[in-house]
Design a protein around this motif. Structure first.
Motif, PDB file in Angstrom:
ATOM      1  N   SER A  47       0.715  -1.067  -0.040  1.00 38.22           N
ATOM      2  CA  SER A  47      -0.018  -0.013   0.026  1.00 38.22           C
ATOM      3  C   SER A  47       0.627   1.199  -0.061  1.00 38.22           C
ATOM      4  O   SER A  47       1.686   1.505   0.985  1.00 38.22           O
ATOM      5  CB  SER A  47      -0.873   0.105   1.223  1.00 38.22           C
ATOM      6  N   ALA A  48       0.841   2.151  -0.959  1.00 38.56           N
ATOM      7  CA  ALA A  48       1.479   3.339  -1.172  1.00 38.56           C
ATOM      8  C   ALA A  48       1.143   4.204  -0.062  1.00 38.56           C
ATOM      9  O   ALA A  48       1.803   4.960   0.562  1.00 38.56           O
ATOM     10  CB  ALA A  48       1.065   3.986  -2.478  1.00 38.56           C
ATOM     11  N   HIS A  49      -0.260   4.328   0.445  1.00 38.05           N
ATOM     12  CA  HIS A  49      -0.700   5.030   1.433  1.00 38.05           C
ATOM     13  C   HIS A  49       0.010   4.702   2.973  1.00 38.05           C
ATOM     14  O   HIS A  49       0.312   5.656   3.458  1.00 38.05           O
ATOM     15  CB  HIS A  49      -1.938   4.878   1.676  1.00 38.05           C
ATOM     16  N   THR A  50       0.075   3.404   3.151  1.00 34.75           N
ATOM     17  CA  THR A  50       0.674   3.050   4.343  1.00 34.75           C
ATOM     18  C   THR A  50       2.303   3.296   4.466  1.00 34.75           C
ATOM     19  O   THR A  50       2.840   3.673   5.361  1.00 34.75           O
ATOM     20  CB  THR A  50       0.800   1.343   4.457  1.00 34.75           C
ATOM     21  N   LEU A  51       2.829   3.171   3.180  1.00 33.95           N
ATOM     22  CA  LEU A  51       4.273   3.547   2.934  1.00 33.95           C
ATOM     23  C   LEU A  51       4.361   4.892   3.444  1.00 33.95           C
ATOM     24  O   LEU A  51       5.647   5.377   3.768  1.00 33.95           O
ATOM     25  CB  LEU A  51       4.733   3.064   1.731  1.00 33.95           C
ATOM     26  N   LEU A  52       3.640   5.927   2.939  1.00 36.30           N
ATOM     27  CA  LEU A  52       3.715   7.364   3.178  1.00 36.30           C
ATOM     28  C   LEU A  52       3.322   7.734   4.679  1.00 36.30           C
ATOM     29  O   LEU A  52       3.822   8.714   5.158  1.00 36.30           O
ATOM     30  CB  LEU A  52       2.938   8.270   2.084  1.00 36.30           C
ATOM     31  N   THR A  53       2.381   6.998   5.263  1.00 35.79           N
ATOM     32  CA  THR A  53       1.988   7.337   6.536  1.00 35.79           C
ATOM     33  C   THR A  53       2.299   6.627   7.860  1.00 35.79           C
ATOM     34  O   THR A  53       1.949   7.203   8.805  1.00 35.79           O
ATOM     35  CB  THR A  53       0.420   7.813   6.394  1.00 35.79           C
ATOM     36  N   ALA A 375      11.893   9.324  -9.484  1.00 36.56           N
ATOM     37  CA  ALA A 375      10.628   8.934  -9.223  1.00 36.56           C
ATOM     38  C   ALA A 375      10.767   7.398  -9.050  1.00 36.56           C
ATOM     39  O   ALA A 375      10.239   6.600  -8.070  1.00 36.56           O
ATOM     40  CB  ALA A 375       9.617   9.334 -10.087  1.00 36.56           C
ATOM     41  N   VAL A 376      11.297   6.731 -10.088  1.00 42.99           N
ATOM     42  CA  VAL A 376      11.615   5.350 -10.012  1.00 42.99           C
ATOM     43  C   VAL A 376      12.204   4.898  -8.748  1.00 42.99           C
ATOM     44  O   VAL A 376      11.908   3.834  -8.156  1.00 42.99           O
ATOM     45  CB  VAL A 376      12.317   5.015 -11.377  1.00 42.99           C
ATOM     46  N   TYR A 377      13.424   5.724  -8.609  1.00 41.55           N
ATOM     47  CA  TYR A 377      14.158   5.125  -7.372  1.00 41.55           C
ATOM     48  C   TYR A 377      13.376   5.302  -6.146  1.00 41.55           C
ATOM     49  O   TYR A 377      13.367   4.362  -5.396  1.00 41.55           O
ATOM     50  CB  TYR A 377      15.527   6.001  -7.154  1.00 41.55           C
ATOM     51  N   GLY A 378      12.560   6.549  -6.020  1.00 41.66           N
ATOM     52  CA  GLY A 378      11.884   6.585  -4.837  1.00 41.66           C
ATOM     53  C   GLY A 378      10.995   5.563  -4.584  1.00 41.66           C
ATOM     54  O   GLY A 378      10.560   5.111  -3.345  1.00 41.66           O
ATOM     55  N   ALA A 379      10.208   5.079  -5.585  1.00 35.89           N
ATOM     56  CA  ALA A 379       9.097   3.964  -5.388  1.00 35.89           C
ATOM     57  C   ALA A 379      10.078   2.799  -5.132  1.00 35.89           C
ATOM     58  O   ALA A 379       9.604   1.758  -4.188  1.00 35.89           O
ATOM     59  CB  ALA A 379       8.649   3.784  -6.932  1.00 35.89           C
ATOM     60  N   PHE A 380      11.094   2.367  -5.600  1.00 40.36           N
ATOM     61  CA  PHE A 380      11.816   1.251  -5.242  1.00 40.36           C
ATOM     62  C   PHE A 380      12.472   1.279  -3.819  1.00 40.36           C
ATOM     63  O   PHE A 380      12.168   0.372  -3.026  1.00 40.36           O
ATOM     64  CB  PHE A 380      13.222   1.127  -6.353  1.00 40.36           C
ATOM     65  N   TRP A 381      12.860   2.522  -3.402  1.00 39.24           N
ATOM     66  CA  TRP A 381      13.434   2.634  -2.035  1.00 39.24           C
ATOM     67  C   TRP A 381      12.400   2.417  -1.257  1.00 39.24           C
ATOM     68  O   TRP A 381      12.759   1.707  -0.018  1.00 39.24           O
ATOM     69  CB  TRP A 381      14.268   4.010  -2.023  1.00 39.24           C
ATOM     70  N   LEU A 382      11.372   3.056  -1.401  1.00 38.86           N
ATOM     71  CA  LEU A 382      10.269   3.046  -0.276  1.00 38.86           C
ATOM     72  C   LEU A 382       9.693   1.773  -0.050  1.00 38.86           C
ATOM     73  O   LEU A 382       9.204   1.293   0.880  1.00 38.86           O
ATOM     74  CB  LEU A 382       9.310   4.031  -0.527  1.00 38.86           C
ATOM     75  N   ASN A 383       9.782   0.828  -1.245  1.00 37.91           N
ATOM     76  CA  ASN A 383       9.078  -0.284  -1.176  1.00 37.91           C
ATOM     77  C   ASN A 383      10.257  -1.492  -0.726  1.00 37.91           C
ATOM     78  O   ASN A 383      10.032  -2.503  -0.579  1.00 37.91           O
ATOM     79  CB  ASN A 383       8.774  -0.819  -2.439  1.00 37.91           C
TER      80      ASN A 383
END
Length: 388
Positions: A47-53, A375-383
């Protein structure tokens, strides 16, 4: 512009219009990062929302907002992770947002971070425009937006809030608004421990201004009182919270340092970080990471040297220097260091000036390509490992 004379701010009329290209560009970069995060997270079933909050520090902030201070986790090795390590302004705003809206603490934190990131972008533009002109101001905001760890600007973390307060405090110093500068520095000191960097910038600039006035007395005698009041206000936030923690823990004025020690945080002059980098050279694959870390630190130091050589104003040099020193010379978790450097936006001004000298299509192509990669790195990093 290493002299210590302040210059008046441009007229307020049209301020938003002048900043509009920077803010729109910043919003577009952040939207691109969030889309990439949503797509990557959906592909992984997260969940992107969970990753952000609701991961890492964001959880600690929402616990402070919901439960107050006093929560701690005792680890098997004896370390004690106390939420007293987290400064209170963001949790206060989360609690306020949840009280006046239907939002949860976590979602209120996300809204605060989103609005604060826009305020930070505007502040960075204002500072850079004041020093180097409007075109460089737009480029500075976009460079800050496309940093590899830029996704943190969209998380329920305190970096965006702190950067906004720091940038506007520095702008107030540069334009001679000392009371405003001190008040914003005090709020920055309630946001993160590195608020000391903003206090240092205000104090050094004010002292230098006093020295300058002794050599060439100012026409407006009231300005000295405003400077003194700004200096008085600047440390109140950080000092107030640190002293409160010391009183609460019963360990006196240095009690906050004990709280940080429970997280294995401290200032050792970079010894622990140097050992961490050195350990990377024990095997070939990790040696590549070691080389990357050395190159990254060298780049940060080089940018600061360029800032000095280009005559960046003293408050910006002091602020960036303290933020950089605290980030690189602390014994905190080493994966956090890129995030801790995020507020050091004056380091980006040489890059902004270089981009501003390019023709618009070329600078847009450079920034656009870096924005996609970020943007790609941020998505990879946060996941993955993400920003602890």
């Amino acid at each position: 512009m290493t002299d210590l004379e302040t210059r008046p701010a441009p007229p307020r009329a049209g301020a938003l219009r002048r900043a509009a290209p920077a803010l729109l560009g910043f919003a577009a970069v952040r939207a691109l990062g969030l889309v990439a995060l949503a797509l990557w997270s959906a592909a992984r079933g997260s969940s992107a929302h969970t990753l952000l909050t609701a991961r890492w520090d964001a959880l600690w902030y929402t616990r402070v907002a919901g439960l107050g201070y006093g929560y701690e986790v005792r680890l098997p090795n004896g370390d004690v992770h106390s939420n007293l390590a987290f400064f209170p302004l963001l949790p206060w705003l989360e609690r306020l947002g949840a009280a006046v809206t239907p939002l949860s603490y976590a979602d209120a934190g996300l809204v605060v971070a989103t609005l604060a990131s826009l305020a930070a972008a505007w502040g960075i533009f204002a500072v850079t425009e004041h020093v180097h002109g409007r075109r460089a101001g737009v480029c500075a905001v976009l460079v800050w937006a496309v940093l590899p760890v830029g996704i943190v600007q969209s998380m329920a973390y305190s970096e965006s809030l702190f950067t906004a307060l720091a940038a506007w405090s520095l702008y107030a110093v540069l334009t001679g608004r000392w009371v405003t500068a001190g008040a914003l520095a005090s709020l920055a000191g309630l946001t993160r421990p590195v608020g000391a960097a903003v206090v240092a910038a205000v104090w050094v600039a004010a002292i230098a201004s006093f020295v300058h006035d002794r050599r060439a007395p100012a026409v407006d005698g009231a300005s000295a009182w405003r400077r003194a009041l700004g200096m008085l206000l600047a440390p109140l936030g950080a000092a107030g919270y640190v002293l409160w923690v010391g009183h609460r823990t019963g360990k006196g004025p240095l009690g906050y340092l004990d709280v940080q020690a429970g997280w294995r945080n401290g200032f050792d002059g970079g010894y622990a970080f140097a050992r961490f980098v050195g350990d990377k050279f024990t095997s070939f694959p990790s040696a590549l990471a070691g080389v990357g870390l050395i190159v990254g630190v060298a780049l940060v130091v080089w940018l600061y040297v360029v800032c000095v050589r280009q005559g960046q104003p003293l408050p910006l040099l002091v602020y960036a220097g303290v933020v950089t020193a605290l980030a690189l010379c602390a014994s905190s978790y080493f994966g956090s260091k890129p995030r801790l450097l995020l507020p050091a936006f004056p380091l980006l001004l040489p890059l902004a000036r270089a981009l501003a000298r390019l023709r618009t299509p070329r600078s847009a192509a450079v920034l656009g390509g870096v924005a996609v990669a970020s943007a790609v790195y941020g998505a990879f990093w946060l996941n993955g490992s993400g920003p602890p």
